[in-house]
Design a protein around this motif. Structure first.
Motif, mmCIF file in Angstrom:
data_model
loop_
_atom_site.group_PDB
_atom_site.id
_atom_site.type_symbol
_atom_site.label_atom_id
_atom_site.label_comp_id
_atom_site.label_asym_id
_atom_site.label_seq_id
_atom_site.Cartn_x
_atom_site.Cartn_y
_atom_site.Cartn_z
ATOM 1 N N SER A 61 0.902 -1.318 -0.085
ATOM 2 C CA SER A 61 0.075 0.235 -0.141
ATOM 3 C C SER A 61 0.962 1.275 0.181
ATOM 4 N N SER A 96 -14.676 -7.865 -0.341
ATOM 5 C CA SER A 96 -15.606 -7.289 -1.217
ATOM 6 C C SER A 96 -16.708 -6.509 -0.591
ATOM 7 N N GLY A 102 -10.725 -3.976 2.666
ATOM 8 C CA GLY A 102 -10.248 -4.140 1.322
ATOM 9 C C GLY A 102 -9.342 -2.928 0.970
ATOM 10 N N THR A 105 -5.518 -3.628 -0.014
ATOM 11 C CA THR A 105 -5.416 -4.692 -1.196
ATOM 12 C C THR A 105 -5.849 -3.437 -2.403
ATOM 13 N N ASN A 106 -6.685 -2.630 -1.998
ATOM 14 C CA ASN A 106 -7.013 -1.564 -3.221
ATOM 15 C C ASN A 106 -5.634 -0.608 -3.338
ATOM 16 N N SER A 107 -5.109 -0.272 -2.271
ATOM 17 C CA SER A 107 -4.010 0.625 -2.390
ATOM 18 C C SER A 107 -2.783 -0.030 -3.075
ATOM 19 N N TYR A 109 -2.988 -2.428 -5.204
ATOM 20 C CA TYR A 109 -3.265 -2.652 -6.583
ATOM 21 C C TYR A 109 -2.993 -1.551 -7.412
ATOM 22 N N GLU A 110 -3.280 -0.021 -6.894
ATOM 23 C CA GLU A 110 -3.043 1.284 -7.293
ATOM 24 C C GLU A 110 -1.633 1.110 -7.483
ATOM 25 N N LYS A 123 -12.902 -9.856 -9.713
ATOM 26 C CA LYS A 123 -13.810 -9.120 -9.235
ATOM 27 C C LYS A 123 -14.763 -9.831 -8.100
#
Length: 433
Positions: A61, A96, A102, A105-107, A109-110, A123
């Motif tokens: 992240s 999700s 989450g 994980t989202n950070s 991914y970015e 998804k």
């Protein structure tokens, strides 16, 4: 302080930070580099870096570590590491339905997208299940989403340490086992060397403490301001037959930040490892002294590998959420893997305040090993005072460190030595007993 290439440098600790530092100092032309370690056997059997495998990922992240991990992965792929690194891919999961579970994980991914990692967005549960080889029975992943990062995998941890140690020796470095440091020698507010448990001494112009989770307990007089505390992370293994292992051989690493759990594919010995990525346990063996101290196979040969029964239960439950069939098998072994944690999960690298002859190189916080090929370069830069100012501030021994990292925010539990698992607890009917 500038050190000459011929001046004596002593590195205490031959794990990830220590041996990598020796390697990079020798590459820069330093000629008098000695590494000492308390263990008679190297790599030390109870060091965090001595393991059958470790996750190698760029999925962070924090963009800084993502980019640094990408650099490390490129180094892992060079011929000097042989087959140590295996690029299985890393399945990065989060919740999700729960935004808080989450977020990491989202950070990640970015950041992976920003550094150009090859990724595949997943998804829902159907998409997640599709990344596993045919014939592998997996869970539904009903409440999960995430992505597959193809640019990652795992490393044979002990092999990596052995290879770098051999390289250090080949370059003229000295590596000495069975020398336990009990005291820093000081003169005029400067460290001049160390005293060993056997009464002998070693003098050096510069001492580097790369003592991992033993740092705070070995040197209680040093003020790390809460940045170096030992925590034990619970892991377990299952021994598969060659036929069983072949079914799971080509699976990716599964790293679930929402559940704080990860599992790796079988290694060459057909052993599959899985672990909790939570805040772990702490251990206070000396009454009245709140200094967490590792409890390992070397200090407690009878049960030093045992983990709490509650952790066995959690491991089986999480494993069932990935590989249901494996969760019904007996666990072959367990281990408390001891890390040096800092609250912000940044490493502790730099000169000890007011002492120009003492450098600290620790604070792996459970994410140091993947950087083995390059982390010593950061320490060497700190020694030569070439470290980027932003990194020097990030890793400083005396930095402000009050904010918990988003990856592991719960407080560690105190180790209950009466509640450690027995062989019976490793059987698959443990939860129903």
């Amino acid at each position: 302080m500038v050190y000459g290439k011929d001046e004596a440098i002593l590195i205490v600790g031959s794990g990830c930070f220590g041996i990598s530092t020796a390697y990079h100092l020798l590459k820069r032309g330093f000629k008098n580099v000695t590494v000492v370690d308390r263990s008679d056997i190297l790599p030390a059997p109870d060091a965090a870096s001595t393991d059958i495998n470790k996750v190698v990922r760029s999925s962070y992240s924090d963009n800084f570590y993502a980019r640094l991990a990408q650099e490390a992965i490129q180094s892992w792929k060079t011929k000097e590491w042989g087959n140590t690194y295996q690029e299985s891919g890393v399945l990065v999961l989060g919740s999700s339905s729960d935004a808080s579970k989450g977020a990491y994980t989202n950070s990640s991914y970015e950041n992976d997208i920003a550094i150009g990692s090859r990724v595949n967005v997943l998804k829902d549960g159907d998409a997640i299940r599709s990344v596993f080889p045919k014939g592998v029975k997996v869970a539904s992943f009903q409440d999960s989403s995430g992505y597959l990062n193809f640019d990652g995998g795992w490393a044979n941890a002990a092999q990596g340490i052995r290879l770098m140690t051999a390289n250090v020796i080949a370059q003229g470095g000295n590596v000495i086992s069975g020398k336990s440091v009990v005291k820093l020698l000081r003169q005029n507010h400067k460290t001049t060397g160390v005293q060993f448990a056997d009464g002998t001494t070693f003098y050096a112009s510069l001492v580097v403490l790369a003592t991992g989770s033993w740092t705070a307990s070995t040197f209680p007089d040093l003020d790390f301001r809460g940045k170096c505390f030992a925590t034990g992370q619970s892991l377990a293994t299952i021994q598969l037959t060659p036929q069983e292992a072949d079914v799971y051989r080509n699976c990716p690493v599964v790293l679930d930040f929402g559940k704080q759990f990860y599992t790796l594919p079988p290694n060459e010995d057909n052993i599959i490892k899985f672990a909790l990525h939570d805040s772990g346990v702490i251990h206070f063996p000396i009454p009245g002294k709140a200094i967490s101290t590792p409890r390992t196979i070397l200090s407690h040969p009878q049960d030093g590998l045992s983990i709490p029964k509650t952790k066995v239960r959690a491991l089986r439950e999480h494993l069932r959420g990935v590989y249901p069939d494996l969760a019904e098998k007996p666990f072959a072994a367990t281990r408390l893997c001891w890390y040096t944690d800092s609250p912000d999960e940044d490493w502790v690298i730099g000169y000890y305040p007011s002492d120009p002859s003492l450098v600290i190189a620790t604070g792996g916080s459970g994410h140091g090993y993947k950087f083995l090929p390059i982390i010593g370069c950061i320490v060497a830069d700190a020694i030569e005072e070439k470290l980027d100012p932003s990194q020097a501030k990030r890793f400083a021994v005396d930095r402000d460190c009050t904010q918990l990292h988003s990856g592991r925010t719960s407080a560690p539990e105190e180790l209950d030595v009466e509640g450690l698992c027995s062989l019976e607890d490793l059987l698959p009917d443990f939860n129903s007993s």
